[in-house]
Scaffold this motif. Structure first.
Motif, PDB file in Angstrom:
ATOM      1  N   PHE A  69      -8.889  -3.486   6.906  1.00 54.06           N
ATOM      2  CA  PHE A  69      -8.646  -2.065   6.657  1.00 54.06           C
ATOM      3  C   PHE A  69      -7.280  -1.857   6.007  1.00 54.06           C
ATOM      4  CE2 PHE A  69      -6.249   1.610   8.115  1.00 54.06           C
ATOM      5  CZ  PHE A  69      -7.017   2.661   7.661  1.00 54.06           C
ATOM      6  N   TYR A 239     -10.051   7.484   5.876  1.00 49.79           N
ATOM      7  CA  TYR A 239     -11.388   7.888   6.305  1.00 49.79           C
ATOM      8  C   TYR A 239     -12.455   7.173   5.478  1.00 49.79           C
ATOM      9  CZ  TYR A 239     -15.553  10.729   7.085  1.00 49.79           C
ATOM     10  OH  TYR A 239     -16.829  11.132   7.377  1.00 49.79           O
ATOM     11  N   ILE A 242     -12.472   3.393   6.466  1.00 52.65           N
ATOM     12  CA  ILE A 242     -13.078   3.219   7.794  1.00 52.65           C
ATOM     13  C   ILE A 242     -14.604   3.341   7.706  1.00 52.65           C
ATOM     14  CG2 ILE A 242     -13.341   4.329  10.057  1.00 52.65           C
ATOM     15  CD1 ILE A 242     -10.335   5.046   9.842  1.00 52.65           C
ATOM     16  N   LEU A 247     -16.270   0.938  10.792  1.00 53.97           N
ATOM     17  CA  LEU A 247     -15.490   0.945  12.025  1.00 53.97           C
ATOM     18  C   LEU A 247     -15.773   2.224  12.808  1.00 53.97           C
ATOM     19  CD1 LEU A 247     -12.079  -0.276  10.556  1.00 53.97           C
ATOM     20  CD2 LEU A 247     -13.907  -1.652  11.569  1.00 53.97           C
ATOM     21  N   ALA A 252     -11.332   2.864  14.999  1.00 55.59           N
ATOM     22  CA  ALA A 252     -11.306   3.811  13.880  1.00 55.59           C
ATOM     23  C   ALA A 252     -10.299   4.933  14.138  1.00 55.59           C
ATOM     24  CB  ALA A 252     -12.701   4.382  13.656  1.00 55.59           C
ATOM     25  N   PHE A 256      -7.012   5.678  11.830  1.00 53.61           N
ATOM     26  CA  PHE A 256      -6.953   6.963  11.148  1.00 53.61           C
ATOM     27  C   PHE A 256      -5.630   7.667  11.451  1.00 53.61           C
ATOM     28  CE2 PHE A 256      -7.944  11.578  11.023  1.00 53.61           C
ATOM     29  CZ  PHE A 256      -8.292  11.675   9.686  1.00 53.61           C
TER      30      PHE A 256
END
Length: 308
Positions: A69, A239, A242, A247, A252, A256
């Motif tokens: 990520f 966002y 993810i 996720l 997540a 975030f």
């Protein structure tokens, strides 16, 4: 409203107070900014890098998810900032500070207490946050440093300079001690821990001192643009990443929220060290930190509903 007040009062307000103290001290005593910069870069940053990496406890699967990520988000934000720099024909120095103000975040000093508050001491959420912090340290003193120093030293000169910095060896030593589960003697661990704990105060006081010496109206629209990218666009990008990676849950939510953390004080320290628009960099840290009292609260509120 209670979340907003708690976040603002317990996390953001103390940071703003320290910045204000730095500004007052600089007005009163004209602090030596070069000395402050050297102290941060060559002492406090290596200490916090070693401590955070040494303390991290993570599963391999979680590590891969979070790093995937972070890498993807970093690349997307970098492409965006480089595109803006080329579009508006920024100088090398300004381009370096602008990119660093967006891609480098304060996930250590602000992200950790935000995570602790939002997830009520959840160990999984904090483990994720520690991965983010370690990633930020590595990015700051690889990409961030090379970007900042290349504007004045050139690429080869900046690479040579990077290998002379103690933070590189602090990261390597921290990783080795962590992976090999080596015990650090108290006579080394205690001062390292104390220096790491003092990083927040000295860094924010130095930012306040920088701000006190410049006009806040300089480069106003670029400071606002930087803050918009860091606080609004970054969570939107997060966002999307993810969702792309599939996720969910606490993983997540934590990522975030981490994506909405304001600009790193290290971006200002690097700008000061290499004279890459230090006034802009200091203002970007201040404005993004102030505005994050609103945006962070919104992201914390949205995280649970977006990623149940």
């Amino acid at each position: 409203m209670s979340v907003f007040l708690t976040t603002s009062g317990q996390i953001i307000a103390p940071i703003v107070v320290l910045i204000g103290i730095g500004a007052i001290l600089h007005r009163a005593f004209r602090l030596d900014m070069n000395t402050l910069s050297k102290l941060i870069l060559y002492f406090f940053v290596p200490a916090i890098a070693f401590v955070k990496i040494y303390e991290a406890k993570l599963s391999f699967a979680l590590l891969l998810q979070v790093i995937g990520f972070l890498l993807l988000q970093f690349v997307l934000l970098l492409i965006l900032t480089e595109g803006i720099s080329r579009l508006f024909r920024f100088s090398k120095g300004f381009s370096a500070s602008f990119s660093n103000s967006v891609v480098l975040t304060n996930n250590g000093n602000i992200g950790i207490p935000v995570n602790d508050l939002a997830f009520r001491h959840d160990p999984l959420a904090m483990s994720i946050q520690i991965v983010v912090v370690v990633f930020e340290i590595l990015v700051t003193f690889t990409f961030g440093l090379l970007k900042a120093s290349a504007a004045t030293k050139g690429l080869l000169g900046s690479i040579r300079h990077f290998f002379r910095l103690p933070v590189l060896y602090a990261i390597i030593l921290g990783l080795l001690c962590n992976l090999l589960q080596l015990s650090v003697p108290d006579f080394l661990w205690v001062p390292a821990k104390q220096a790491a704990n003092g990083m927040l105060a000295i860094a924010l006081v130095s930012i306040g001192a920088q701000i006190a010496s410049v006009a806040l109206k300089k480069n106003t629209w670029l400071v606002v643009a930087s803050s918009f990218l860091r606080l609004i666009v970054s969570p939107i990008v997060a966002y999307g990443v993810i969702t792309l990676l599939g996720l969910d849950g606490i993983t997540a939510q934590a990522l975030f929220i981490a994506s909405a953390i304001p600009t790193s004080r290290n971006s200002a320290a690097l700008a000061l060290e290499y004279n890459n628009e230090p006034e802009f960099a200091a203002q970007a840290v201040l404005v993004s930190t102030l505005l994050s009292t609103i945006t962070l609260t919104l992201c914390i509120s949205l995280a649970g509903s977006l990623f149940p």
